[in-house]
Design an enzyme around this catalytic site. Structure first.
Site, PDB file in Angstrom:
ATOM      1  N   SER A 329       0.415  -1.585  -0.073  1.00  0.00           N
ATOM      2  CA  SER A 329       0.070   0.024  -0.114  1.00  0.00           C
ATOM      3  C   SER A 329       0.972   1.492  -0.177  1.00  0.00           C
ATOM      4  O   SER A 329       2.062   1.082   0.825  1.00  0.00           O
ATOM      5  CB  SER A 329      -0.625   0.155   1.007  1.00  0.00           C
ATOM      6  OG  SER A 329      -2.094   1.428   1.351  1.00  0.00           O
ATOM      7  N   ASP A 330       0.817   2.283  -0.747  1.00  0.00           N
ATOM      8  CA  ASP A 330       1.069   3.382  -0.465  1.00  0.00           C
ATOM      9  C   ASP A 330       0.298   4.244   0.823  1.00  0.00           C
ATOM     10  O   ASP A 330      -0.653   3.672   1.045  1.00  0.00           O
ATOM     11  CB  ASP A 330       0.696   4.944  -1.823  1.00  0.00           C
ATOM     12  CG  ASP A 330       1.254   4.215  -3.090  1.00  0.00           C
ATOM     13  OD1 ASP A 330       2.027   3.183  -2.531  1.00  0.00           O
ATOM     14  OD2 ASP A 330       0.695   4.661  -4.486  1.00  0.00           O
ATOM     15  N   LYS A 331       1.242   4.735   1.335  1.00  0.00           N
ATOM     16  CA  LYS A 331       1.533   5.348   2.415  1.00  0.00           C
ATOM     17  C   LYS A 331       0.178   6.510   2.039  1.00  0.00           C
ATOM     18  O   LYS A 331      -1.058   6.860   2.876  1.00  0.00           O
ATOM     19  CB  LYS A 331       2.762   6.099   2.737  1.00  0.00           C
ATOM     20  CG  LYS A 331       2.148   6.792   4.374  1.00  0.00           C
ATOM     21  CD  LYS A 331       3.366   7.614   4.561  1.00  0.00           C
ATOM     22  CE  LYS A 331       4.202   8.121   4.112  1.00  0.00           C
ATOM     23  NZ  LYS A 331       3.111   9.911   3.852  1.00  0.00           N
ATOM     24  N   LYS A 645       8.726  -0.555  -7.255  1.00  0.00           N
ATOM     25  CA  LYS A 645       7.181  -1.081  -7.147  1.00  0.00           C
ATOM     26  C   LYS A 645       7.331  -2.165  -8.124  1.00  0.00           C
ATOM     27  O   LYS A 645       6.621  -3.750  -7.365  1.00  0.00           O
ATOM     28  CB  LYS A 645       6.007  -0.320  -6.996  1.00  0.00           C
ATOM     29  CG  LYS A 645       5.758   0.771  -5.861  1.00  0.00           C
ATOM     30  CD  LYS A 645       4.304   1.631  -6.634  1.00  0.00           C
ATOM     31  CE  LYS A 645       4.539   2.033  -5.239  1.00  0.00           C
ATOM     32  NZ  LYS A 645       3.037   3.640  -6.019  1.00  0.00           N
ATOM     33  N   THR A 662      -1.179  -1.170  -5.025  1.00  0.00           N
ATOM     34  CA  THR A 662      -2.281   0.253  -4.689  1.00  0.00           C
ATOM     35  C   THR A 662      -0.773   1.337  -5.807  1.00  0.00           C
ATOM     36  O   THR A 662       0.407   1.147  -5.494  1.00  0.00           O
ATOM     37  CB  THR A 662      -2.594   0.732  -3.663  1.00  0.00           C
ATOM     38  OG1 THR A 662      -1.874   1.579  -2.405  1.00  0.00           O
ATOM     39  CG2 THR A 662      -3.602  -0.210  -2.606  1.00  0.00           C
TER      40      THR A 662
END
Length: 932
Positions: A329-331, A645, A662
């Site tokens: 997940s992106d923050k 990624k 994401t």
């Protein structure tokens, strides 16, 4: 003879504006509305829809339906007109149900396309407006930046570092550099570097352009491609179910033929009676309702996901969600709010704390502490340069005017900034709407809290040129005109800015270094930006709107200070992370932030007590085996780039993980495509990311992704429940007929009665299972294996045992009534009602396949169950007591004593199935269960 008009790419954009009667500031609202009425919306003409009668006819294109139609034909040929009409009625009813469901699916698809439509930034009457791309008209001025999808055919007017991916149109995989000068009229499409075409993607830089063609007049429209679409796909799950249907049909036909031969050669049944028995056997065993139930279950699940802001673009996402083992997940914006807030400002001689949250300008600037070389808390008043009037601020230790050091930093924060806010009104959901990067928006809010008007400052110090921020260089720079000459401003990561500055440390050896101050701020979970300026800049080469990194001085910059900001964690994110961890799903947070910052935020979110962080630079040094080992224990990837990624996804998949990734940027697209579930952000994600993703989060919220995983697991469970319910029902009917033929007794249930059972009970009773909601314990189980069979051996055994018990129950009560001396029609009426009553209670059994149902929620947790049972009771009353139905189906009215017998038999079946489930639970390892 009039000369042939020059194509758009061969004309100067000034001439084009004149031709289109437009202006660099854009059209007026009235003119744009007039043109929209004349030209129509900017969307491609959709393909002609399929007429309803063709869609209705298409419902009959199914192997199971062919078998039923053939059975109806043979019934008519043998003189059984009533039986043939009933079979045909079943087929037509199924077709009507399919037609209705297909229409609902089309409406749902249209709604999803509406949610995924393009929006773009335009200039009208000199003001910025974000519009649906469908409202664009020729002559509109459009502003584009990295990550945007081109909404129409455009002639470029201004470009800054512009690269465009045109593979959707030309097939060229590399991004194309763009410019604004006219080209030769004969320039081929792929080489028209001053044009942008609908459907292409901005991969770098920014642009200003005028719309020259919309809708079907675009190059994309002329070759008949769609700008965006939700792709229909046959998923592995549906292929597996279709294969199951073919196998069932094959075995059923073999069984029917064998039964016919046995009855004819050994039992010497009359051919017409035997024929109808074989037809009844085939009809009984075919699960006619299976395709409809599966389609409806998937459709309901997808619609329920959409209602929770998870828009499924590709059906494989539905069945894969339940197997996800790790979420990358992106923050920013997903685990956090994506509303950066400045919390600290580090100046050469002072540290300032900033209050307030989000984009509201309410807040104060207060001295947090003074550095050791400061002897007095009194700061020198500063008259902001180029401001119309002294700015008011809230620095508690000041005299009331913006201090010199703070004012210089705020000046850089505003001028080296592309963001802007637009007031939405006091009643709007977001009174201050940000257009631009959240980090830059936070700087404008900081200035507003200090009383600085960013619009006045920008007007007084016009920008001459700029170097846009790109991740490869790590900073942004602007050149602005001031009274005393041209001045450069730069902002970026401290590790990029500090080396450019002379004497970056504070004057006293007792004070901490800038590097130490940056690390101290980062340790508190803050993202750090450094600001510097270079006065009286005299470029060695002419500057025309664009700065190259090579033109910037590599030393001699004046460091203005550091700004520490944080993106507040979403209140619901920590709970969602904890729930995913309980469900056996690992969370790997990926961020571009400093490692110390990332670790602090990871602790706030509950990723671990002491999260293990791998930085992007460390990642680059790891071999594939080393990376696989490190990923087994890592919680955070810091200082990550989009290229990291893709490598992460490949490494995790190689280790056997089912991955969800994401992303929101253009460069995230390869990783989103490679991931088992690519998840794009709906609010702040680029069109490129949305196109590459399997699913779009409409609210950019990690909790929504958690909900989607829960829904994915629920859909899978509901499909299993529907199969476990349907297969024993059809199997029991077939076993009843087969047993009667083998035993040489009259058929307990006639073929038309079996058709009635299938018509009214299969879909009516199984549909409530599609609406089963997720129960809490579902997210306490570990993810299922991706290659796990839909029906486990234990469930197959339950299906077989349930079918055997249901057939024994039906045969037993039939034989008992025969021994009582009642009429054959009465015995058959008792048998059919017993079978349906058992199905009703078996529906309760199936609501909890791995837990008992001796609790009220199993009986009352799904109100649709009782609607279905009530409807079926009403229909059985009609079949049993209405004379016309007695004539059609060979039924007779029953006494209340026989109804009591039916009820007791059904209750006994319910208890027997619960006993079988209890035995299975004793013999198999326990798994977390929940109540319906």
């Amino acid at each position: 003879m009039e000369p042939t008009p020059q194509p758009w790419h061969a004309q100067d954009y000034g001439a084009i504006l004149s031709t289109l009667e437009s202006h660099p500031a854009g059209l007026s609202h009235a003119e744009a509305q007039s043109r929209l009425a004349t030209q129509g919306p900017n969307r491609l003409t959709p393909a002609p829809g399929v007429p309803w009668w063709q869609r209705f006819a298409r419902q009959f294109h199914n192997l199971l339906i062919y078998v039923l139609l053939f059975a109806a034909l043979l019934s008519w040929l043998s003189g059984h007109w009533t039986d043939g009409l009933v079979i045909l009625g079943v087929v037509i009813i199924n077709a009507i149900v399919g037609l209705i469901q297909e229409g609902k699916a089309e409406h749902a698809l249209a709604a999803i396309r509406q949610l995924l439509k393009i929006r773009c930034m335009t200039l009208r009457e000199g003001q910025h407006h974000q519009l649906d791309a469908e409202r664009l008209v020729t002559g509109d001025i459009v502003l584009l930046e990295s990550g945007d999808k081109v909404p129409a055919d455009l002639r470029l007017m201004e470009v800054i570092n512009l690269l465009v991916q045109e593979s959707a149109l030309t097939g060229e995989s590399l991004s194309i550099s763009k410019q604004v000068q006219p080209l030769a009229a004969e320039t081929p499409l792929a080489e028209r570097t001053n044009m942008l075409y609908a459907g292409t993607l901005i991969t770098q830089g920014r642009a200003k352009a005028v719309v020259v063609a919309t809708a079907d007049n675009t190059e994309l429209g002329q070759i008949g491609q769609l700008l965006q679409h939700v792709e229909p796909m046959i998923t592995p799950l549906l292929q597996q179910l279709e294969r199951l249907a073919r196998q069932l049909t094959t075995w059923i036909l073999i069984l029917a033929v064998t039964t016919f031969a046995f009855g004819w050669l050994w039992r010497h049944y009359p051919l017409d009676q035997l024929f109808m028995a074989a037809v009844g056997l085939a009809v009984a065993a075919i699960p006619e309702g299976l395709p409809a139930v599966i389609t409806i279950t998937l459709a309901i699940g997808v619609q329920r996901m959409a209602s929770r802001n998870a828009i499924v673009r590709r059906l494989p996402a539905v069945e894969t969600l339940g197997a996800v083992t790790i979420i990358c997940s992106d923050k920013t914006g997903t685990l956090t709010r994506n509303e950066m807030t400045v919390q600290q400002v580090a100046l050469p001689d002072e540290q300032i704390a900033v209050t307030g949250v989000g984009y509201s300008p309410q807040g104060e600037l207060n001295s947090a502490h003074l550095l050791p070389n400061i002897t007095s808390p009194k700061l020198t008043a500063y008259e902001p340069r180029r401001l119309a009037s002294p700015s008011k601020h809230s620095v508690s230790s000041s005299t009331g005017d913006t201090p010199d050091a703070l004012g210089a930093l705020l000046e850089a924060a505003i001028l080296c900034n592309d963001a802007r806010f637009e007031a939405q009104g006091q009643d709007a959901k977001h009174p201050h709407q940000l257009h631009g990067d959240p980090t830059e928006g936070a700087l404008l809010v900081l200035a507003a809290k200090a009383g600085v008007d960013d619009r006045q400052l920008r007007a007084a110090n016009p920008r001459l040129a700029e170097l846009p921020f790109e991740s490869t260089i790590g900073y942004m720079a602007t050149l602005n005109q001031q009274q005393n000459g041209q001045q450069l401003f730069i902002k970026g990561a401290p590790e990029r800015i500090l080396p450019l500055c002379e004497s970056p440390d504070t004057s006293s050896p007792q004070t901490p270094s800038w590097q130490q101050r940056a690390e101290n701020m980062a340790a508190e979970g803050l993202r750090i930006l450094a600001f510097a300026t270079y006065q009286n800049y005299d470029p060695t080469t002419p500057v025309a709107g664009h700065l190259a990194s090579e033109q910037l001085p590599d030393s001699g910059w004046e460091l203005l200070g550091l700004v520490g900001m944080a993106d507040p964690a979403r209140a619901e994110a920590r709970d969602a992370v904890a729930e995913c961890q309980r469900a056996g799903i690992r969370i790997l947070m990926i961020t571009g932030d400093h490692a110390v910052t990332a670790r602090a935020i990871g602790q706030q979110l509950g990723l671990a007590k002491d999260p293990i962080v791998i930085t992007g630079s460390e990642l680059d040094q790891l071999s594939e085996p080393e990376l696989a080992q490190r990923l087994n224990e890592a919680h955070i990837i810091a200082r990550a780039t989009p290229s990291h990624k893709l490598r992460l996804i490949k490494a995790l998949q190689a280790a056997g993980h089912v991955t969800a990734m994401t992303g929101d940027g253009v460069n995230d697209a390869p990783a989103l495509k490679r991931a088992d579930i690519g998840v794009a952000m709906g609010l702040h994600g680029t069109e490129a990311a949305k196109e590459a993703a399997s699913m779009v989060l409409a609210d950019d919220n990690f909790a929504t992704l958690r909900d989607a995983v829960s829904e994915g697991r629920t859909i899978y469970e509901n499909l299993r429940k529907a199969l476990v319910f349907l297969l024993p029902t059809n199997g029991a009917q077939a076993l009843v007929l087969l047993s009667a033929i083998l035993l040489g007794i009259a058929l307990p249930i006639t073929p038309v009665q079996i058709l009635w059972v299938n018509m009214v009970s299969a879909i009516t009773l199984s549909l409530p299972l599609a609406f089963e909601k997720p129960y809490p314990a579902l997210m306490l189980r570990p993810p299922r294996r991706a290659d796990e069979a839909l029906l486990s051996p234990q469930l197959w055994l339950l299906i077989v045992v349930s079918a055997l018990l249901m057939s024994v129950l039906t045969l037993g009560i039939y034989y008992w009534t025969v021994l009582q001396g009642v009429a054959l029609a009465t015995s058959r009426t008792v048998a059919i009602n017993t079978l349906i009553a058992a199905e009703m209670l078996f529906l309760i059994n199936c609501r909890q396949l791995e837990a008992h149902t001796f609790h009220w929620r199993a009986w009352a947790g799904n109100h649709l169950v009782w609607w279905a049972i009530g409807t079926l009771l009403l229909l059985q009353g009609v079949q049993t007591y209405v004379p016309l139905m007695n004539q059609l189906f060979g039924t007779t009215p029953l006494s209340w004593t026989l109804w009591i017998s039916i009820f007791l038999a059904a209750c006994g079946y319910y208890l027997a199935i619960e006993g079988v489930k209890w035995l299975f639970r004793r013999l198999t390892p326990a798994t977390p269960t929940g109540k319906a």
